[in-house]
Design a protein around this motif. Structure first.
Motif, mmCIF file in Angstrom:
data_model
loop_
_atom_site.group_PDB
_atom_site.id
_atom_site.type_symbol
_atom_site.label_atom_id
_atom_site.label_comp_id
_atom_site.label_asym_id
_atom_site.label_seq_id
_atom_site.Cartn_x
_atom_site.Cartn_y
_atom_site.Cartn_z
ATOM 1 N N ARG A 276 0.831 -1.207 0.000
ATOM 2 C CA ARG A 276 0.000 0.000 0.000
ATOM 3 C C ARG A 276 0.869 1.262 0.000
ATOM 4 O O ARG A 276 0.553 2.240 -0.680
ATOM 5 N N ALA A 277 1.966 1.239 0.722
ATOM 6 C CA ALA A 277 2.894 2.379 0.707
ATOM 7 C C ALA A 277 3.491 2.562 -0.680
ATOM 8 O O ALA A 277 3.676 3.696 -1.148
ATOM 9 N N ALA A 278 3.805 1.448 -1.354
ATOM 10 C CA ALA A 278 4.338 1.529 -2.711
ATOM 11 C C ALA A 278 3.319 2.177 -3.649
ATOM 12 O O ALA A 278 3.680 3.023 -4.487
ATOM 13 N N ARG A 279 2.052 1.803 -3.522
ATOM 14 C CA ARG A 279 1.019 2.425 -4.358
ATOM 15 C C ARG A 279 0.893 3.913 -4.054
ATOM 16 O O ARG A 279 0.681 4.730 -4.959
ATOM 17 N N THR A 280 1.023 4.276 -2.772
ATOM 18 C CA THR A 280 0.934 5.687 -2.394
ATOM 19 C C THR A 280 2.058 6.486 -3.039
ATOM 20 O O THR A 280 1.826 7.586 -3.579
ATOM 21 N N LEU A 281 3.265 5.963 -3.015
ATOM 22 C CA LEU A 281 4.397 6.673 -3.608
ATOM 23 C C LEU A 281 4.282 6.718 -5.130
ATOM 24 O O LEU A 281 4.648 7.720 -5.751
ATOM 25 N N SER A 282 3.768 5.651 -5.712
ATOM 26 C CA SER A 282 3.547 5.671 -7.160
ATOM 27 C C SER A 282 2.519 6.734 -7.534
ATOM 28 O O SER A 282 2.703 7.490 -8.493
ATOM 29 N N GLY A 283 1.456 6.826 -6.745
ATOM 30 C CA GLY A 283 0.445 7.837 -7.001
ATOM 31 C C GLY A 283 0.956 9.256 -6.818
ATOM 32 O O GLY A 283 0.405 10.211 -7.392
ATOM 33 N N ALA A 284 2.027 9.407 -6.041
ATOM 34 C CA ALA A 284 2.629 10.724 -5.824
ATOM 35 C C ALA A 284 3.614 11.099 -6.921
ATOM 36 O O ALA A 284 4.219 12.177 -6.862
ATOM 37 N N GLY A 285 3.788 10.215 -7.913
ATOM 38 C CA GLY A 285 4.628 10.552 -9.051
ATOM 39 C C GLY A 285 5.973 9.863 -9.095
ATOM 40 O O GLY A 285 6.746 10.081 -10.033
ATOM 41 N N HIS A 286 6.281 9.022 -8.094
ATOM 42 C CA HIS A 286 7.549 8.304 -8.121
ATOM 43 C C HIS A 286 7.429 7.071 -9.020
ATOM 44 O O HIS A 286 6.337 6.511 -9.209
ATOM 45 N N HIS A 287 8.547 6.637 -9.551
ATOM 46 C CA HIS A 287 8.589 5.445 -10.393
ATOM 47 C C HIS A 287 8.864 4.244 -9.488
ATOM 48 O O HIS A 287 9.991 4.051 -9.020
ATOM 49 N N VAL A 288 7.836 3.446 -9.214
ATOM 50 C CA VAL A 288 7.939 2.338 -8.264
ATOM 51 C C VAL A 288 7.765 1.023 -9.008
ATOM 52 O O VAL A 288 6.773 0.834 -9.725
ATOM 53 N N VAL A 289 8.720 0.131 -8.845
ATOM 54 C CA VAL A 289 8.634 -1.190 -9.473
ATOM 55 C C VAL A 289 9.007 -2.247 -8.443
ATOM 56 O O VAL A 289 9.740 -1.977 -7.485
ATOM 57 N N THR A 290 8.505 -3.440 -8.648
ATOM 58 C CA THR A 290 8.917 -4.565 -7.805
ATOM 59 C C THR A 290 10.277 -5.057 -8.261
ATOM 60 O O THR A 290 10.456 -5.414 -9.437
ATOM 61 N N ALA A 291 11.234 -5.029 -7.363
ATOM 62 C CA ALA A 291 12.596 -5.481 -7.675
ATOM 63 C C ALA A 291 13.256 -5.906 -6.371
ATOM 64 O O ALA A 291 13.146 -5.203 -5.367
ATOM 65 N N HIS A 292 13.938 -7.031 -6.381
ATOM 66 C CA HIS A 292 14.484 -7.595 -5.154
ATOM 67 C C HIS A 292 16.005 -7.431 -5.109
ATOM 68 O O HIS A 292 16.698 -7.776 -6.080
ATOM 69 N N PRO A 293 16.544 -6.931 -4.009
ATOM 70 C CA PRO A 293 17.999 -6.853 -3.882
ATOM 71 C C PRO A 293 18.619 -8.253 -3.972
ATOM 72 O O PRO A 293 18.023 -9.230 -3.511
#
Length: 461
Positions: A276-293
């Protein structure tokens, strides 16, 4: 008249500088709250009531009051850091009760900025575990006193979450700031290597850093700037609301719920809040993708060796008969790890070579801060080593990589768990990106505000 207890550090310092309130009155309000409620929480080993009032009076009389970033702000200090005139017990019966001659450098910086030390907070013995209990007392989560406040900076986190102080000083060797911050609904910042002077023993082979616990991004930024000795931490920068920061731009953010410790999984409720935090940041204009270290398969063994080896160093010179059995075994395993050559100095460099390309592609990593609920508050120091180690590992596998790698990492409140306790996410950045992480935390705070302090039977602040 409204109490100053529960107000932010930014608000308090601004009012003191404008002479709207005397530091003595601010400190007295916080001491009254501690006296009324800490019996239910167990945040403090020592409350410096008379000394804190005297120090507040000295702050109020200073001629440079208008230039003090933390003017009159009550702070708590973790009981593994020397405070002049007080013993440093580090949660143990094996440590001496001799008063410290000098403040630790971080305590000295806070005092020079106008802060008033109101007390020393509980820690687990030698700060080993993620539950804060021992011969000196048990620190409980103010949101649910039946649960642990986390550790090892558990007393400091409990003090802030209960509104006993707006800021507390702790340190983080495998998550010891971020774990209790996550349990108690706070911001806990582990700075990157070298940003804040350490100057405290071996520091678990360079994994430990000192940092702030706070209820807002602005307060965390203020305290971090003072601890880091940043030249632009003058009082004028922190008058009202958020301090100035560069224009927020779109960041490349990797989102991951994958545990770095093989065999330990993140629980569904914790993964859901992070998503949900990832969706919030994406909605704020950040480029958010699922990626694992690219965590190494051997990470669990490496971090266990350093964890036990660091404790073996800290236990040197202490009477083993006065240490809890779990601590003795932890130290004994650390000595074995040393004899087997498992404490090599190149582990950090190897991990950073592996992580380097990942953080070249992504500015920030977003993960859950915890994987499971914290254990019940209780006498964990009386239980066996294996029970403690398994409970810690199951709850908080997400924090240790960033101690070994030396990268800055921050835990912050986000959402509410099904239990009603605060949820939390972790932000990890590149070296030197502490202010970028605090900017992102401030943005999440604006988009998704949280209750700053636990109710403790009254309306939350």
């Amino acid at each position: 008249m409204t109490s100053w207890a529960g107000r932010t550090a930014v608000d308090i310092a601004g009012a003191v500088r404008r002479k709207e309130v005397a530091p003595r009155d601010v400190v007295a309000d916080h001491l009254a709250r501690i006296a009324a409620l800490d019996g239910r929480v167990g945040a403090f080993r020592v409350v410096r009531a008379a000394a804190a009032v005297a120090e507040a009076d000295a702050i109020g009389a200073r001629g440079d009051l208008s230039r003090l970033p933390l003017a009159g702000v009550p702070v708590a200090v973790k009981d593994n850091l020397p405070v002049r005139g007080e013993s440093t017990r580090n949660g143990s019966a094996a440590t001496p009760a001799t008063p410290a001659d000098e403040d630790h450098v971080t305590v000295a910086r806070l005092r020079a900025a106008g802060a008033v030390v109101v007390g020393l907070t509980h820690v687990p013995e030698l700060c080993v575990y993620g539950t804060t209990d021992g011969v000196h007392g048990i620190a409980r989560n103010p949101w649910d006193p039946a649960r642990t406040a986390g550790g090892s900076s558990g007393g400091s986190a409990a003090a802030v979450a209960a509104g006993f102080v707006p800021l507390a000083l702790g340190n983080d060797g495998m998550g010891s700031l971020r774990i209790p911050a996550a349990h108690c609904g706070l911001i806990g910042l582990k700075p990157g290597t070298g940003r804040v002077p350490f100057e405290l023993g071996g520091g678990w082979f360079g994994m430990s850093e000192h940092g702030p616990l706070a209820t807002t991004a602005a307060d965390a930024r203020l305290m971090f700037s003072v601890l880091a000795g940043e030249p632009d931490d003058g009082a004028g920068d922190f008058e009202e609301g958020e301090p100035p920061h560069p224009e927020r731009g779109a960041l490349s953010i990797a989102f991951s719920t994958r545990s770095p410790v093989a065999g330990v999984r993140v629980g569904g409720a914790y993964a859901a809040l992070a998503r949900r935090a990832a969706r919030t940041l994406s909605g704020a204009g950040h480029h958010v993708v699922t990626a694992h270290p690219p965590y190494p398969a051997t990470f669990g063994a490496v971090i266990l060796a350093r964890w036990t080896g660091g404790v073996a160093q800290d236990a040197e010179g202490l009477d083993p008969q006065l240490l809890a059995p779990r601590t003795r075994r932890h130290a004994r395993l650390g000595r074995i790890a040393g004899h087997l050559g498992m404490l090599r100095t190149d582990h950090r460099a190897a991990l950073n070579r592996r992580l380097g390309p990942f953080f070249e592609e992504y500015d920030v990593l977003l993960t859950p801060a915890l994987a499971r609920p914290g254990p019940a508050a209780g006498a964990w120091h009386e239980r066996g080593w294996l029970a403690n180690t398994l409970a810690n590992t199951a709850c908080s596998p997400m924090t240790p990589p960033w101690n070994l790698s030396g990268r800055p990492a921050l835990a912050m409140p986000f959402g509410t768990l099904p239990s009603g306790l605060p949820g939390s996410v972790q932000l990890v950045g590149r070296p030197g990106s502490e202010h970028q992480l605090l900017d992102l935390a401030a943005q999440l705070q604006e988009l998704h505000p949280w209750r700053r302090t636990a109710p403790l039977g009254e309306p939350a602040v």
